[in-house]
Design an enzyme around this catalytic site. Structure first.
Site, mmCIF file in Angstrom:
data_model
loop_
_atom_site.group_PDB
_atom_site.id
_atom_site.type_symbol
_atom_site.label_atom_id
_atom_site.label_comp_id
_atom_site.label_asym_id
_atom_site.label_seq_id
_atom_site.Cartn_x
_atom_site.Cartn_y
_atom_site.Cartn_z
ATOM 1 N N GLN A 206 -1.912 -7.348 -24.947
ATOM 2 C CA GLN A 206 -1.213 -7.935 -23.795
ATOM 3 C C GLN A 206 -1.261 -6.979 -22.600
ATOM 4 O OE1 GLN A 206 2.712 -8.554 -25.497
ATOM 5 N NE2 GLN A 206 2.189 -10.603 -26.219
ATOM 6 N N TRP A 207 -1.054 -5.730 -22.908
ATOM 7 C CA TRP A 207 -0.946 -4.689 -21.878
ATOM 8 C C TRP A 207 -2.252 -4.555 -21.069
ATOM 9 C CZ3 TRP A 207 2.922 -0.456 -23.091
ATOM 10 C CH2 TRP A 207 2.947 0.557 -22.126
ATOM 11 N N ARG B 154 -14.270 3.409 -33.427
ATOM 12 C CA ARG B 154 -15.674 3.644 -33.767
ATOM 13 C C ARG B 154 -15.879 5.115 -34.106
ATOM 14 N NH1 ARG B 154 -19.881 1.909 -29.503
ATOM 15 N NH2 ARG B 154 -21.212 1.853 -31.339
ATOM 16 N N ARG C 175 -13.057 -1.017 -39.463
ATOM 17 C CA ARG C 175 -11.820 -1.311 -38.738
ATOM 18 C C ARG C 175 -11.568 -2.810 -38.580
ATOM 19 N NH1 ARG C 175 -13.158 -1.188 -32.716
ATOM 20 N NH2 ARG C 175 -15.384 -1.537 -32.696
ATOM 21 N N THR D 105 0.801 -1.229 0.000
ATOM 22 C CA THR D 105 0.000 0.000 0.000
ATOM 23 C C THR D 105 0.834 1.281 0.000
ATOM 24 O OG1 THR D 105 -0.338 -0.255 2.371
ATOM 25 C CG2 THR D 105 -2.094 -1.050 0.921
ATOM 26 N N ARG E 90 6.170 -7.745 -17.602
ATOM 27 C CA ARG E 90 6.331 -7.386 -19.007
ATOM 28 C C ARG E 90 7.778 -7.037 -19.353
ATOM 29 N NH1 ARG E 90 2.102 -10.148 -20.686
ATOM 30 N NH2 ARG E 90 0.264 -9.555 -19.480
ATOM 31 N N HIS F 238 2.758 0.747 -7.298
ATOM 32 C CA HIS F 238 2.751 -0.678 -6.975
ATOM 33 C C HIS F 238 2.338 -1.499 -8.191
ATOM 34 C CE1 HIS F 238 1.967 -4.500 -5.055
ATOM 35 N NE2 HIS F 238 0.721 -4.449 -5.463
ATOM 36 N N ARG G 25 -4.351 -6.555 -20.232
ATOM 37 C CA ARG G 25 -4.669 -7.613 -19.268
ATOM 38 C C ARG G 25 -4.363 -7.188 -17.841
ATOM 39 N NH1 ARG G 25 -5.715 -12.409 -20.183
ATOM 40 N NH2 ARG G 25 -6.709 -11.930 -18.210
#
Lengths: 303, 303, 303, 303
Positions: free
Chosen positions: A109-110, A124, A195, A89, A222, A213, A112
């Site tokens: 990937q990011w 859109r 698209r 914390t 990553r 954190h 997630r």
């Protein structure tokens, strides 16, 4: 050229306005604010805003653990203690907001990582730009024969040429189809449908905001050798930013996460036997072949 | 006196150091930074840090929705649109960190909001101060006869005197027991055990950090007439802060959340019949007694 | 006797109704369903519902990593691999719901785990029962002299007697005050105010639902030797449940989390020098006194 | 045919094994378990597991609000009350796990809901199947002239034919390139790189697990008229599942969310003046053109 003129104007404007604040200020990060760090061929990371510094981590920890902590440890020692004992914390008390331009498959990937706030350009609402990630020759690698998720040798000669041609031509054709479908003199297809034709190496952009954190958790996963090379490039760029922002936290993070080893109970038993002078074989160690290999690598006995 | 000398020193020091930043700065919030806002008898709220402003909400929304939004709406209009249509991520782009001193029973309600970062003083590490919430006479209310979670008439005379005496004496005795158990000349009981004896009106403190979207959710629920009066006092103090921080967002929040009505499908059917000039009775309306009562109150026909 | 007659009736009814399902079923957990596990003097944990099993972890992992994983590893090996490499999402595919009765000060530690769903008995709506946690003699420990958050020697003789008397009498008086304030013939104070007088060792109850990944995180932190003994008692009870529920996951969790060691980069350098036969002293090792002590303890050279 | 033989085998096996459980069982959902619901041309939704039912919502609410709630309301009334007053935690007590097959661009919208657990097929590990979403003719719509994120008229004749040809040919070519790059006799490019060439209408698959509260939030946003038609198709399929699973909750959700109106403070003032018989014009109402149009639509005076 990863930035539009409009974005360059915004950056110049943002860097031109300085104001006084009573909040914590990190000069090394102020020097980076708003300026793009290039990543891959058209990507970028830039710091848009931040909150807190190493002292903010310490301040929060001292609230939790009370006056007693004041005498026994200096700030660096307290931060190292927090990191070593998995206190999370206090590190949540710092926050950073990044503008990132990245290929869509990296974005997948990011995203997630769920504990972050994101505003991404919407295909859109907007027509996406004609910008695609085409790997540099040294990043074009064959499928690894031993690791199902990994890369092996770098491609050479005709193989590399073929792949680059397929990627470039495919992107060009797909963008041409996209424009043809959108054409108001032609089909005038809804953007949200057109698209669909765009491949996963097209660039997208977002604002991404997270706390220190969660950011370190992201960087650990990553930036790891098992992560795909392209997302690691972003993790490394962000790592440089974090090092400037919270140098004490970064040093502790390197020692206790990036360069640390997690050794299982059975693995520790093997080490203790070795330290006692015993020669230990995998048979009878209780470790699987994979675990044994990983443990030997940790103590420099791999290969 | 809610602040220790040490805290006062920290506040004076924090307000004494101004530095230049390239980040967004909100002068009206800078004026409030670090300074305590009193709440209840010994409580406080103070802003320790913040990130972003109304323009940061707009900036994030414009990334998502693209250039097309630029011409049609000014910032206030865009923010109102985002609020009306429940867009949440642009509001997540602003962050605030508060230092709060609050009774433990209020802290228990507050912590139920999970999307925030918290560092609370730990009674395992520190000896808590002798400070208890004792309600002002006008806050001492009887149990409501009609609302199981509500308050009825204010207590008077002997009843009020009895309650105040019980609360004050109980707190004093409990704190005396706490000190006796901690006494190093006596039992020297572990702090983590001795704190068991302390009642729920003792004050605790924490750093609490959350984003603007989650903060508004908190303010809507905890500033509501159904929330306990004591936590509403904190919600109101924070509301004043937010009004200074992001005035456009606050105005939209008032119109579309605080003062807005949520009317069910069957309720809308009743309203439409009324607007067509029909006299509608609850019987046959499809609404329960409770729903009917709430709907009539919304259109000023309660009572 | 921690359960009311009404709750006992509900348990008997719940265990009396069996039905057929096409979902995964874990017989060893079915045997535990609804039945209370006693914890502390009046507390309990009981499993109210669950979703998934070890095979559900494997099923999710195989979706992610594809058919290739099928041949090389059996279920236990795959689960060990996932745990070793910090894969978390497959473990999120299992969910458990517990009914817990626990002292309020334990509840305050527990609730800091934010990734769970909670419904707690509300003292605004209900009058709390007269049940307080009074530690057993062997749990009455002095403040540790060396560890600010820890316990030292068990209290004896007069010290223990004094503490027990203060806790018991304090609880009895506080509950008497509570009843006096609530008394409808007297003040009839609102429940939400009267509960202020109750000490932190009163029992509360909640339904708590979380996934297996977050549950293991909870068990690692709250079952640790640094956690307060009272919450560790709950962690241990829940650990027994998890062992029955997902035995392969539990075994991997023991090896790679509970019994694993996290060793820093500088710490690994020390170990490698030792394994090479060198005698290493703390001076020059780059480790602080605390880190050195912890590392020596890991390899059995503490003390 | 959206299911592989292997998946069909798994479904048959899963539906063939019934076992006894002491957990809540919902027969109408058991009838659906494991069986795919077709969505779009190759997509599907199927229920893999679930926890809880309407009674579980009630059980959790009764813990929170105590015995007093037992006499005054039946289950349906309590659930309606919880929904009307935005109580969320009781609905978190139910959980569902779905297997979903969906186009990648739909997955990108879906994943923005962060409060769920996901295991998606990884194109780093696996070669994706040759399956692409090709819209049915009635779903091929032009860009809306008035709504930047919407669809206008359905395409006809040559326009539709052109778009379908571009989408089909583009997908075929892209998949051909993908195979050529992966070809082990040719470049043998790493899978994690080759997938860059695949367009956003390729199908992906995941396990998605969330609680009932978050699921309803998803259904409200993604089933809305402003959501893209393709993701609404999934929301509608899941809505049918929820209706069978928790019929009382679903009915309350329809009345208080799906069919409910959120009316701003200024909007309520307009309605009250109208109900008093006044003729109100937008000028002077305090509402913007957009707000006025939305309000008139709510009371059936649009257009």
């Amino acid at each position: 050229m990863p930035l539009t003129e409009e974005q360059q104007g915004e950056i110049a404007e943002a860097r031109g306005h300085s104001a006084a604040t009573l909040r914590p200020v990190v000069p090394a990060l102020e020097a980076r604010l708003h300026a793009p760090i290039p990543v891959l061929d058209h990507g970028l990371v830039r710091v848009v805003d931040y909150m807190g510094d190493d002292a903010a981590v310490v301040q929060a920890a001292r609230v939790s653990y009370g006056a007693g902590t004041r005498t026994v440890r200096d700030d660096a020692g307290l931060i190292r203690y927090l990191m070593r004992h998995w206190h999370s914390t206090p590190f949540e008390m710092c926050e950073i907001k990044l503008h990132v331009k990245l290929p869509l498959f990296v974005a997948r990937q990011w995203i997630r990582h769920r504990t972050a706030s994101v505003n991404e350009i919407s295909a859109r609402y907007s027509v996406l730009d004609r910008e695609f990630y085409i790997p540099a020759p040294e990043a074009l690698a064959a499928q690894s024969a031993t690791n199902r998720q990994g890369r092996g040798a770098v491609l050479e000669g005709d193989d590399a040429a073929l792949v680059l041609a397929l990627l470039k031509d495919g992107a060009a054709r797909a963008y041409g189809d996209y424009e043809a479908m959108l054409d108001e003199e032609g089909p005038g297809l809804a953007r949200e449908l057109a698209r669909m034709a765009l491949p996963a190496n097209i660039y997208t952009q977002w604002y991404w905001k997270t706390n220190l954190h969660n950011l370190m958790h992201f960087l650990r996963l990553r930036g790891d050798a098992h992560a795909q090379w392209e997302i690691r490039a972003y993790a490394e760029a962000i790592g440089e930013v974090v090092r400037d922002w919270v140098p004490l936290t970064w040093a502790a993070f390197e020692d206790y996460r990036l360069n640390a080893a997690q050794i299982s109970g059975p693995g520790m038993a093997v080490l203790c036997r070795m330290l006692a002078g015993e020669t230990v074989e995998r048979e009878g160690s209780g470790l699987s072949a994979g675990e044994w290999r990983e443990l030997m690598a940790l103590i420099g006995r791999g290969g």
